[in-house]
Structures are given as C-alpha cells and as structure tokens.
Design a protein around this motif. Structure first.
Motif, mmCIF file in Angstrom:
data_model
loop_
_atom_site.group_PDB
_atom_site.id
_atom_site.type_symbol
_atom_site.label_atom_id
_atom_site.label_comp_id
_atom_site.label_asym_id
_atom_site.label_seq_id
_atom_site.Cartn_x
_atom_site.Cartn_y
_atom_site.Cartn_z
ATOM 1 N N ASN A 157 44.902 68.449 -7.306
ATOM 2 C CA ASN A 157 45.525 68.903 -6.060
ATOM 3 C C ASN A 157 45.212 70.362 -5.752
ATOM 4 O OD1 ASN A 157 46.496 66.381 -5.653
ATOM 5 N ND2 ASN A 157 48.630 66.840 -6.127
ATOM 6 N N LEU A 206 41.508 70.308 -4.447
ATOM 7 C CA LEU A 206 41.375 69.754 -3.087
ATOM 8 C C LEU A 206 41.767 70.748 -2.008
ATOM 9 C CD1 LEU A 206 42.647 66.092 -3.539
ATOM 10 C CD2 LEU A 206 40.298 66.884 -3.174
ATOM 11 N N ARG A 208 44.054 61.754 2.327
ATOM 12 C CA ARG A 208 44.919 62.523 3.206
ATOM 13 C C ARG A 208 44.668 64.029 3.145
ATOM 14 N NH1 ARG A 208 49.949 62.760 5.540
ATOM 15 N NH2 ARG A 208 50.898 64.669 4.857
ATOM 16 N N PRO A 210 53.479 61.988 7.776
ATOM 17 C CA PRO A 210 52.890 62.589 8.973
ATOM 18 C C PRO A 210 52.331 63.993 8.698
ATOM 19 C CG PRO A 210 55.291 62.634 9.095
ATOM 20 C CD PRO A 210 54.935 61.921 7.824
ATOM 21 N N VAL A 211 51.649 64.572 9.697
ATOM 22 C CA VAL A 211 51.111 65.939 9.536
ATOM 23 C C VAL A 211 51.704 66.885 10.578
ATOM 24 C CG1 VAL A 211 48.947 65.318 8.378
ATOM 25 C CG2 VAL A 211 49.037 65.342 10.881
ATOM 26 N N ASP A 212 52.871 66.513 11.119
ATOM 27 C CA ASP A 212 53.477 67.321 12.180
ATOM 28 C C ASP A 212 53.730 68.774 11.769
ATOM 29 O OD1 ASP A 212 55.300 65.967 10.455
ATOM 30 O OD2 ASP A 212 56.972 66.560 11.717
ATOM 31 N N LEU A 213 54.082 68.998 10.504
ATOM 32 C CA LEU A 213 54.357 70.374 10.062
ATOM 33 C C LEU A 213 53.080 71.219 10.073
ATOM 34 C CD1 LEU A 213 57.177 69.430 9.380
ATOM 35 C CD2 LEU A 213 56.915 70.332 7.094
ATOM 36 N N PHE A 224 61.367 71.769 6.216
ATOM 37 C CA PHE A 224 61.484 71.366 4.805
ATOM 38 C C PHE A 224 60.154 71.690 4.137
ATOM 39 C CE2 PHE A 224 60.479 67.718 7.449
ATOM 40 C CZ PHE A 224 59.327 67.212 6.849
ATOM 41 N N GLY A 283 51.064 70.543 1.529
ATOM 42 C CA GLY A 283 49.841 70.572 2.341
ATOM 43 C C GLY A 283 49.963 71.497 3.546
ATOM 44 N N THR A 326 57.602 64.623 -7.943
ATOM 45 C CA THR A 326 57.482 63.220 -7.521
ATOM 46 C C THR A 326 56.252 62.566 -8.153
ATOM 47 O OG1 THR A 326 57.189 61.738 -5.640
ATOM 48 C CG2 THR A 326 56.346 63.955 -5.348
ATOM 49 N N ASP A 327 55.215 63.359 -8.398
ATOM 50 C CA ASP A 327 53.979 62.801 -8.964
ATOM 51 C C ASP A 327 54.120 62.407 -10.445
ATOM 52 O OD1 ASP A 327 52.748 63.020 -6.536
ATOM 53 O OD2 ASP A 327 51.463 64.712 -7.066
ATOM 54 N N ILE A 358 61.277 62.730 -2.194
ATOM 55 C CA ILE A 358 60.135 63.286 -1.446
ATOM 56 C C ILE A 358 59.466 62.213 -0.564
ATOM 57 C CG2 ILE A 358 57.973 64.593 -1.602
ATOM 58 C CD1 ILE A 358 60.266 66.161 -2.861
ATOM 59 N N ARG A 360 58.282 55.064 -2.813
ATOM 60 C CA ARG A 360 57.515 55.400 -4.007
ATOM 61 C C ARG A 360 58.034 54.719 -5.269
ATOM 62 N NH1 ARG A 360 54.545 61.083 -5.592
ATOM 63 N NH2 ARG A 360 52.632 59.994 -6.055
#
Ligand code: UD1
Length: 422
Positions: free
Chosen positions: A23, A26, A94, A124-127, A163, A167, A307-308, A330, A334
């Motif tokens: 991560n 990336l 993503r 989503p990617v709204d943030l 929040f 990413g 969470t991962d 999160i 999941r």
C-alpha cells in the motif's frame, strides 16, 4: 486459475522476511508524476498490484524499470504524453485513482476512470474529489470518468475530511506539493504509509509538516526534484505472518518487523496469550502450548486495529478458547471469509458489522474460495491449523498482496503447494 493446497497439522518454526509495503508502494509510485526527474524506490514488493500500477504509469508516458528482480523500481516522468487513466487498467485496481492528484497538480488536467465498487464494499472516491475541488479543481463526471481541470494550476486550500480516508489523504497530499500556497488537511489519515509518502515527497523537495498526525500542512513548491526512497515495511504482511505461529503453535522470527507498525494488533495478539518479543532483526512470535484465548476486536483507522488484518485475526479466533466479537467499522461488507471458514468447521455468526466467533478445538480442511486479498490469506492461515487438506481456490487475489507466500511458509516447514491452473 491457480489454487493453493495446504496440509495442516504441525507447529511451524523458523524465520520469515517481511517485504516492503504494497500500500505504500502503490502511492509512492504515482509520486513520480510530480517531478520531471527520476524517482527510485528500493525495497519494493514483487506483487501483481505493483505490475498493474507500472502498466498504468507507463500508459501515461512514464518510464518504469524494474531492477534487481523487482526490488528496485526506477521511474521517470519526464515525458507525460497521455493524461487519461483508462478504465481497462483502473478497473483492476482501485489505487489507480492515486494518479489523479499528481497529474492534475503537474499539468492542470487529467481524466481518470472511476474505479467503481469492489468485493468488500462500495468504496466511493467522493472524498478525493471534494478535496481536489477545495484546491480549485473543476470536476466533471461523465462516461464513467472524472474529467478534472485546474486552469492556472491547483491552489492551496483547507481540506476538511468528514472521516478518515487513506487514499484521499494521499491524493490531496501529493497534489498539494505543487499547488500555489498552503494546504491544510484536517482529519488526515495517520497510517505509516502516509508518513512514508510524506517522507518520500520531502526527499523530493516538498515542504510538509504534521504527517503522522491528523493535521498535515503542505507549502506548495513550483517543482519537485528526483529522489531515492526505501519503501516502508509491510505492516499487514508482518501482522499476517505474526499470526502463523499463533495459529499453528511454534515460534517464528519476522525479519524487518517493528512493533511501532503493529502496536494495536500486537496488543490484541498478546491478549490471546501469544508471546511477542522484539529481537535485533525484527519480532519473534511464539505460542508454546495450549489454545489461545478469545478476545474482542474492533477495526479502526491507524493507530487502531487495521481492517486489513481482521480476516486473518478471525481465522485465529476460530480456534480460540471462548467467544470473541469482531466489529468491522471501515468496510460494510468485509466478512466474506466467514462462510468459507464455516466450511472448515468454524462457528461464526455474522450480524451486520459484527461477527461472533466461538472457538472450536480443531478446524477441518475443506475446499474453499478466496473472495478478496486478505480473505484469501485468512483461509491459508486456517488451513495451516486445520486437520487434513485445504484447497484455497481463486488465489489470484493473494498474488496481489503477498510475495512468495508458499516459499515463505514452506521455509518454516509448512506443507503448502501451488497448483497451477489454466
Ligand atoms: C486503503 C488501503 C486498504 C485499506 C484501507 C483502510 C491502499 C491501496 N489500500 O484503501 O488496503 O483496507 O485503506 O485502511 O492503500 N471512502 C469514502 N469516500 C472516499 C474514500 C473512502 O466513502 O472518497 C470510504 C471507504 O468506502 C471506506 C472508508 O472510507 O469505507 C475508508 O477507506 P479508505 O481509507 O479511503 O481506503 P482506501 O484508501 O481505498
């Protein structure tokens, strides 16, 4: 499609080297777009997600050369001749959205396909988009693409995230390094991968402070220079392999591991009765006898329980003495590993974001299906502890995030083989 065959049973002992963080890598790779000079990453992990990001950057005109078998990535973005991140690449991963901020900051325009949903939730990617708008970007969503423009360049601004998003923090942090003026990111993510990105950007000449806290301040520069940067250790790979001796018994040294990367996770693991000690080369995890104890776990942004690592921790708790409650805060979907673990004899009751796990003395091997990256490795962990054979199907997810998993486990005397599919 390949599958992995695990024969469970004995204790595992030995040592496992921990790779550079997927991560982190990336987000460090798109940082090359911020400079015309070369950016070289060392300690890169060898994973299919890294190949996907390589293909994406190359499609934009960047040069990416993989050296030393993939451990070093030499990148140059001198000639960026395409500003469109195509759906065919973005849909695979993503994290592709992370080219948006850097491209826009560098050249004032970019088109990036919307990544869409994925197995673990809507995501989503709204943030990301609202953050760029706060910096003066004009965005238009059409034909499944974000069309972004910043005539005259991005401007520093105040970005208030409602929040925490890893990413979105990364995208805005990168964009802000080349914006005019000062950007303040409030409610920023504090993950070690964010700190690693900020440190790399600082090596490239960016002016950043507050990384690792909830407020990051960036003074924009006219240009950034080249740099060489080592990718931080993968805390999720580290946590995953810390669970191996916990679930099988035995003792394994995780080379390159650091407690500060996994504090909340290590505290929970220690509560189950597993021993963790810091060594000169990393961390040693041991379980000498008896079953582990049940513990309750709630996932949270860093420095909370990641969470991962939730799916992998669930695999361990399936064999614990007593009942544990896992709460996932999160991602909304999941627990897809739960039905597969149940096929192996686990007792799990999922209600919305809560999973109640009552430990059983012994899991039983079964054919199971990997549904996402972390779910797939949780099934391997369960298989290592189960009686008999477990065949984990659809392991292409695994290759996105774990390098040489069979080799690393076999070196600790696990019985694990890959069956090559078509
Ligand atoms: C990153 C990690 C992923 C990890 C996650 C949380 C990478 C490549 N991936 O993903 O492995 O599981 O952090 O630690 O680093 N959200 C929105 N709108 C947005 C952005 C996010 O609603 O614009 C939501 C997501 O759906 C999710 C939550 O915010 O529910 C957190 O997501 P985020 O931290 O952004 O995760 P990623 O950066 O995608």
């Amino acid at each position: 499609m390949d599958s992995i065959l695990v024969k469970g049973g004995g204790e595992l002992n030995g040592e496992i080297p921990i790779a550079g963080a997927k991560n982190a890598c990336l987000t460090l790779m798109p940082a090359t777009l911020l400079s015309e000079e070369p950016l070289t990453l060392t300690n890169a992990p060898r994973l299919s997600d890294i190949k996907t990001m390589t293909a994406l950057l190359q499609s934009l005109g960047a040069e990416v050369t993989s050296l030393q078998g993939g451990k070093v990535l030499a990148m140059s973005s001198h000639d960026i001749n395409n500003h469109k991140a195509d759906y065919e690449i973005v849909r695979k991963m993503r994290a592709s959205i992370l080219v948006l901020g850097p491209m826009l900051a560098r050249d004032g325009h970019a088109e990036v396909s919307l990544p869409g949903g994925c197995a673990i939730g809507a995501r989503p990617v709204d943030l990301h988009l609202k953050g760029l708008e706060a910096m003066g970007a004009e965005l238009d969503l059409r034909d499944g693409y974000v069309h972004a423009k910043a005539t005259g360049g991005l401007k520093g601004g105040v970005v208030d995230f409602p929040f925490v998003s890893v990413g979105a923090t990364e995208n805005i942090l990168m964009a802000a390094t080349l914006a005019k003026g000062t950007t303040v990111i409030n409610n920023a993510a504090r993950e070690p991968e964010i700190v690693d990105l900020a440190e790399c950007l600082i090596r490239m000449g960016a002016a950043i402070s507050g990384h690792g806290t909830s407020t990051i301040t960036v003074e924009g520069k006219d240009r950034l220079n080249g740099a060489t940067h080592p990718v931080v250790t993968d805390r999720i790979e580290l946590g995953t392999y810390m669970l191996v001796p916990a679930i099988t018994g035995g003792s394994i040294e995780l080379i390159g591991g650091r407690m500060s990367l996994v504090t909340a996770f290590a505290e929970k693991l220690a509560e189950t009765g597993v021993e963790i000690e810091e060594t000169q080369r990393g961390l040693r995890v041991s379980r000498k006898n008896g079953r582990v104890s049940a513990v309750d776990v709630k996932t949270e942004p860093f420095p909370g329980f990641p969470t991962d690592l939730q799916a992998q921790m669930m695999a361990l708790l399936c064999t614990a003495n007593g009942t544990s409650v896992l709460e996932e805060t999160i991602f909304e979907n999941r627990f897809m590993h739960a039905p597969e673990l149940i096929r192996m004899g686990a007792q799990i009751d999922v209600q919305g974001g809560l999973a109640k796990v009552t430990g059983v003395e012994r899991l039983k091997g079964a054919p199971v299906m990997a549904t996402d990256l972390r779910a797939s490795v949780s099934l391997i962990l369960a298989g290592l502890a189960a009686e008999g054979e477990t065949q984990v199907n659809r392991v292409y997810h695994l290759d996105r995030g774990y390098e040489r998993v069979e080799e690393k486990l076999a070196a600790c005397s696990a019985s694990i083989t890959r069956i090559n599919g078509q």
